[in-house]
Design an enzyme around this catalytic site. Sequence first.
Site, short mmCIF file in Angstrom:
data_model
loop_
_atom_site.label_atom_id
_atom_site.label_comp_id
_atom_site.label_asym_id
_atom_site.label_seq_id
_atom_site.Cartn_x
_atom_site.Cartn_y
_atom_site.Cartn_z
N ARG A 265 -55.69 58.36 41.73
CA ARG A 265 -56.10 58.37 40.31
C ARG A 265 -57.35 57.53 40.09
NH1 ARG A 265 -50.08 57.92 37.67
NH2 ARG A 265 -49.53 60.10 37.96
N GLU B 253 -52.65 66.14 46.24
CA GLU B 253 -51.79 67.19 45.67
C GLU B 253 -51.01 67.92 46.76
OE1 GLU B 253 -50.75 67.67 42.80
OE2 GLU B 253 -52.04 66.18 41.87
N GLN C 139 -43.40 68.57 47.52
CA GLN C 139 -42.09 68.32 48.17
C GLN C 139 -41.93 66.90 48.71
OE1 GLN C 139 -43.28 71.61 50.25
NE2 GLN C 139 -41.46 72.82 49.89
N GLY D 227 -43.16 65.50 57.02
CA GLY D 227 -42.40 66.75 56.99
C GLY D 227 -43.22 67.93 56.50
N TYR D 228 -42.61 69.11 56.52
CA TYR D 228 -43.29 70.34 56.09
C TYR D 228 -44.71 70.40 56.67
CZ TYR D 228 -39.41 70.44 52.82
OH TYR D 228 -38.16 70.44 52.26
N TYR E 137 -49.38 76.25 41.88
CA TYR E 137 -49.26 74.84 41.49
C TYR E 137 -50.51 74.05 41.92
CZ TYR E 137 -48.35 69.93 41.77
OH TYR E 137 -48.51 68.58 41.66
N ASP F 226 -44.31 71.96 38.30
CA ASP F 226 -43.58 71.53 39.50
C ASP F 226 -42.16 71.18 39.07
OD1 ASP F 226 -43.82 69.13 38.20
OD2 ASP F 226 -44.67 68.03 39.88
N CYS G 241 -36.58 65.91 21.49
CA CYS G 241 -35.94 66.51 22.67
C CYS G 241 -34.59 67.12 22.30
CB CYS G 241 -35.76 65.44 23.74
SG CYS G 241 -34.99 66.09 25.23
FE1 SF4 Z 1 -36.09 63.71 29.27
FE2 SF4 Z 1 -34.64 62.09 27.74
FE3 SF4 Z 1 -37.25 62.43 27.30
FE4 SF4 Z 1 -35.55 64.39 26.77
S1 SF4 Z 1 -35.62 62.39 25.80
S2 SF4 Z 1 -37.53 64.60 27.81
S3 SF4 Z 1 -34.07 64.12 28.41
S4 SF4 Z 1 -36.30 61.48 29.10
#
Ligand code: SF4
Length: 340
Positions: A37, A49, A54, A93-94, A131, A149, A219
């Site tokens: 960054r 990237e 993974q 790995g990979y 991606y 991702d 959320c």
């Molecule tokens: Fe994730 Fe909790 Fe944020 Fe919802 S409120 S996006 S579940 S960290």
Amino acid sequence: MPAVLKMKSARPKKDWPHLRKKLAAWYATAARALPWRQTSDPYAIAVSEIMLQQTQVATVVPYYSRWMKLFPTWRALAEAPENTILKAWEGLGYYRRARNLHALAKAVVRDGGALPRDEGGLRSLPGIGPYTAAAIGSIAYGLPLAVLDGNVMRVLARLFALEHDIALARTRFLFQTLANEFLDRENPSIHNQALMELGATVCLPRKPLCLFCPLGPDCAGRSRAGEFPVKSRTASVPQTETVAIIKRGKSFYCEQVPEGKPWHGLWRFPDFDSARMERGEKVGRIKYGITKYSVTMEAVEAKWKTRASVPGRHLTSKEMEALAFAAPHRKLIRFILQVI
Ligand code: SF4
């Protein structure tokens, strides 16, 4: 009704500009100071990237720093021998990613030394899928491409309380549509990095830190975050294998994996072959997982009955240290050097 319409009607309305603003403000204060960054070099961004596919950030950091010292430019990487590249990648790995990165460096050098600045051009290069094209394109060149991702899928699944099975290919399309809608097209680099960072540090798989989440009040899945994302599980397939430890003085017989096989280019102990080898004492057992298989690898001491068409060679512990070994075989080296 097509699945995409079903999802649209089922999800709550979001105030996108408001969410983008909150996400960017959070990132400005919470972003980790990761080495990739601190640069705008597209090569460095591409390396990070591809390593991060993974693999966890904490694992990638030391590999990335060593890699950039060993191969600081596209040209340095393009001109490096494959053995040196695999050795620098050993443990991540990979390994296909290392070979793809090598092929990518050769293609970039052949085409003039710089990555294309459009999605189609990026996608046409070896090892760059949707991606990686979105990540490199948005972070290095500011292209309005939304990354998707595992971290981003988890955040979106919870934010919208989406019950679609993320193991299904068609669900990816639904999530990509949503990620495109959420994307801050004015500032895709910050937006993408912020969303991935939120998934990696706050919206954690097991115990999300909802109290510290900038998207918390919006959320839909917050009260039952553990239920998202929905992912159907496929049981791993058990497999057993026996490898031969053939000792001569202080060296051990090893083979380099030929092209077309998993781990190609890496070194390993040979499979035990009763037609060519005599079996001795059991040395130990190591378990590892590869793709859908859960493998139990047994190591036995062995002697040659016939050495016709033997492709490998005996290596001292110093030589084994210098070459790139497949991870379970590297573990086996540490083990046998203690017990044999
Ligand atoms: Fe994730 Fe909790 Fe944020 Fe919802 S409120 S996006 S579940 S960290």
